[in-house]
Enzyme design. Structure first.
Site, PDB file in Angstrom:
ATOM      1  N   TRP A   4       0.807  -1.224   0.000  1.00 38.04           N
ATOM      2  CA  TRP A   4       0.000   0.000   0.000  1.00 38.04           C
ATOM      3  C   TRP A   4       0.842   1.276   0.000  1.00 38.04           C
ATOM      4  O   TRP A   4       0.440   2.298   0.542  1.00 38.04           O
ATOM      5  CB  TRP A   4      -0.980   0.001   1.172  1.00 38.04           C
ATOM      6  N   HIS A   5       1.998   1.216  -0.630  1.00 35.83           N
ATOM      7  CA  HIS A   5       2.875   2.383  -0.706  1.00 35.83           C
ATOM      8  C   HIS A   5       2.878   2.978  -2.114  1.00 35.83           C
ATOM      9  O   HIS A   5       3.878   3.532  -2.559  1.00 35.83           O
ATOM     10  CB  HIS A   5       4.302   2.009  -0.287  1.00 35.83           C
ATOM     11  N   PHE A   6       1.758   2.879  -2.817  1.00 35.39           N
ATOM     12  CA  PHE A   6       1.697   3.407  -4.182  1.00 35.39           C
ATOM     13  C   PHE A   6       1.764   4.937  -4.158  1.00 35.39           C
ATOM     14  O   PHE A   6       1.324   5.590  -3.211  1.00 35.39           O
ATOM     15  CB  PHE A   6       0.438   2.922  -4.920  1.00 35.39           C
TER      16      PHE A   6
END
Length: 588
Positions: free
Chosen positions: A522-524
């Site tokens: 979830w580090h987009f």
């Protein structure tokens, strides 16, 4: 490079302190005597249904997330600020506030959920936040700063960056209680050569360290929404369930299009308009995240001409760079079954390597998936983390089958933990496109995981480090011997989790393992890059009175985990913007 004027900067900060000193003392006292699940009783927070049809503010911030909340709190000290959040409040929702319920919010697919699931065109299932506080309400809580090189390359003022981190940390950051399993991972990393051991620190340092967490000693989450306690209540209005459909522009008195208002819709479907007060320094700031910010720019007419015209959107500015440079740091993880019980823990320890990979871990019988459930938490198929089949095969039917399988496993199958690797950068990038003119719909996004072979090599290197950690003496009490592992593999071959692959050609098999088991952490980020879409002050190039301040401006993810830096950036830019106004016209 951001300009600095020391004298006027000090004056601006002092001006803020005069407004906020008493409030700050109250904040710190309140913070140390309360939990994150306690509703702070913000008098400035309302449902959008209560908003007037037309209103006026000095600043309008679109997105009450990890950057938007600290930005709003800072600017409210001297100016009138409207903060528009498309989701609801995190307070009172134990699926958000309690560590023991981690993953519950991410698996909630209801329209009212604080998370909104999306599937990239690569086939990787992910989620974006839909709640005040943004991703800090959903993540695994790890808090770690960006490295000094990252700050330097970003052109940020290092002194103000440090002050801004500290401002955030006084409210949301804690030292985690390290127990046996996480300690074994830590010692295993050091034994595997990830040195030196740097102890507990928020700083990004090569070697092994214990990082911070936004979960306090009682297991309660503190989010970016808690930073609104710094706000001047008379200067801030927060509206919930207020998705913005369009930014409004004018050309009156300006050579370039000038942002001067927004249209947002409340829960009853009624439209409202909010406009900027008169004044050349008043601005609209988009802080809607890596998917939401480029999406909203396009919906408002800023983006590639042909793409906008295909959706019957009036072109305000032909800007082909909007939506490009989308990146998501690929994560790969393996499950290590343990012969003895282990504590429930999320990310606490990290190995920061010189080859561009970060090693982290989570543990516990339910992996913070809930005390009465059999779950794998942040690696659970319930939240789309189905990595036992390649991305394109991760259909909803496959996810449902994996969840069913997981629920039928014996309790012993949940004793153990995961060690994961995440690569830095990444180098591989993709793009984002609209799917409709509805801002509540997910855009289409492609990340192109491992398209660049250097990213794939980093993953392979990281998996080899994980192997060394598992085989270390320090970790020996938390692994079975080889015979037991073979037996367990045969018993759990249909289990919806990964165990470490063992093949003759280790390098080649690990490359395929990385491709087939890739997940999101979830580090987009990306889509509104600095120098492409915004300038070094985060002002949208070619548009007046409009900025983008959030992770969509990042080319690379900062540090091991980005939330600390995104919160810092909100505070940092709030102070910079107040300094700019003071330098220009004496804060008027």
């Amino acid at each position: 490079m951001l300009s600095t004027h020391k004298h006027t900067s000090v004056m601006a900060v002092l001006a803020w302190q005069r407004f906020g000193y008493a409030l700050l003392i109250a904040v710190l006292l309140f913070h140390r005597s309360s939990s994150a699940e306690t509703d702070p009783g913000y008098t400035f927070m309302h449902q959008a249904t209560t908003a007037p049809t037309v209103s006026y503010y000095d600043y309008i911030i679109i997105g009450g997330g990890t950057a938007g909340c600290p930005l709003a709190a800072t600017l409210s000290q001297n100016f009138s600020v409207l903060l528009l959040e498309r989701g609801g409040s995190p307070y009172g929702n134990t699926n958000i506030t309690d560590l023991a319920a981690f993953g519950a919010a991410l698996s909630d697919l209801a329209p009212t959920s604080p998370s909104q699931r999306f599937v990239s065109e690569d086939g990787v299932v992910s989620a974006r936040a839909r709640v005040l506080g943004g991703g800090s309400c959903l993540n695994a809580g790890f808090y770690s700063r960006a490295g000094h090189d990252y700050v330097r390359l970003a052109g940020w003022d290092a002194r103000l960056v440090n002050e801004s981190y500290q401002w955030v940390e006084k409210v949301v950051a804690f030292q985690p209680p390290l127990k046996q399993w996480q300690s074994a991972v830590r010692d295993g990393l050091v034994e595997a050569g990830i040195r030196p051991y740097n102890g507990f620190t928020y700083d990004h340092l090569f070697g092994t360290k214990i990082g911070g967490t936004i979960f306090d000693q009682n297991g309660h989450r503190h989010t970016a929404a808690d930073l609104l306690r710094y706000a001047n209540p008379s200067g801030l209005t927060v509206l919930l369930h207020a998705p913005v459909h369009q930014i409004l522009f004018t050309r009156r008195g300006s050579a370039k299009p000038k942002a001067h208002g927004v249209i947002f819709v409340d829960a009853n479907g009624l439209s409202h308009r909010a406009y900027l007060n008169r004044g050349s320094s008043n601005e609209i700031i988009v802080s809607s995240g890596a998917l939401g910010s480029p999406q909203l720019l396009m919906l408002s007419g800023i983006g590639p001409r042909r793409h906008l015209q295909a959706h019957n959107i009036t072109v305000v500015l032909d800007q082909p760079m909007v939506g490009l440079g989308m990146s998501d740091n690929p994560m790969n993880a393996v499950f290590i079954p343990s012969p003895q019980p282990v504590e429930v823990s999320l990310i606490q320890v990290v190995g920061i390597t010189h080859n561009g990979t970060y090693i982290e871990a989570a543990s516990g019988e339910n992996f913070a998936g809930g005390a009465r459930t059999q779950d794998y938490g942040m690696f659970s198929p319930k939240i789309g983390q189905l990595s036992t089949v390649p991305p394109k095969q991760r259909t909803q039917e496959a996810i449902n089958k994996a969840v069913e399988t997981m629920q039928s496993l014996p309790q012993s199958a949940f004793v153990g933990g995961f060690i994961l690797e995440k690569i830095m950068g990444p180098i591989s990038t993709g793009h984002l496109e609209l799917t409709s003119r509805n801002p509540n719909d997910n855009p289409s996004v492609t990340f192109n995981y491992f398209k660049d072979p250097r990213d794939l090599q980093r993953c392979v290197d990281g998996m080899k480090i994980i192997e060394n950690v598992i085989e270390s003496n320090a970790f020996s009490s938390f692994r079975f011997d080889s015979l037991s592992i073979v037996t367990l593999l045969n018993m759990t071959e249909n289990s919806p989790i990964n165990l470490l692959p063992k093949h003759a050609n280790a390098s080649r098999s690990l490359e395929q393992f990385c491709k087939d088991t890739v997940m999101t952490i979830w580090h987009f980020h990306g889509g509104c890059h600095v120098t492409r879409v915004v300038d070094s002050d985060y002002k949208v190039i070619g548009i007046d009175s409009l900025r983008v301040i959030d992770g969509s401006t990042f080319r690379n993810s900062p540090g091991t985990n980005p939330q600390a830096t995104v919160m810092m950036l909100g505070r940092y830019m709030g102070v910079k913007m107040m300094q700019e106004r003071h330098d220009t016209n004496g804060s008027k």
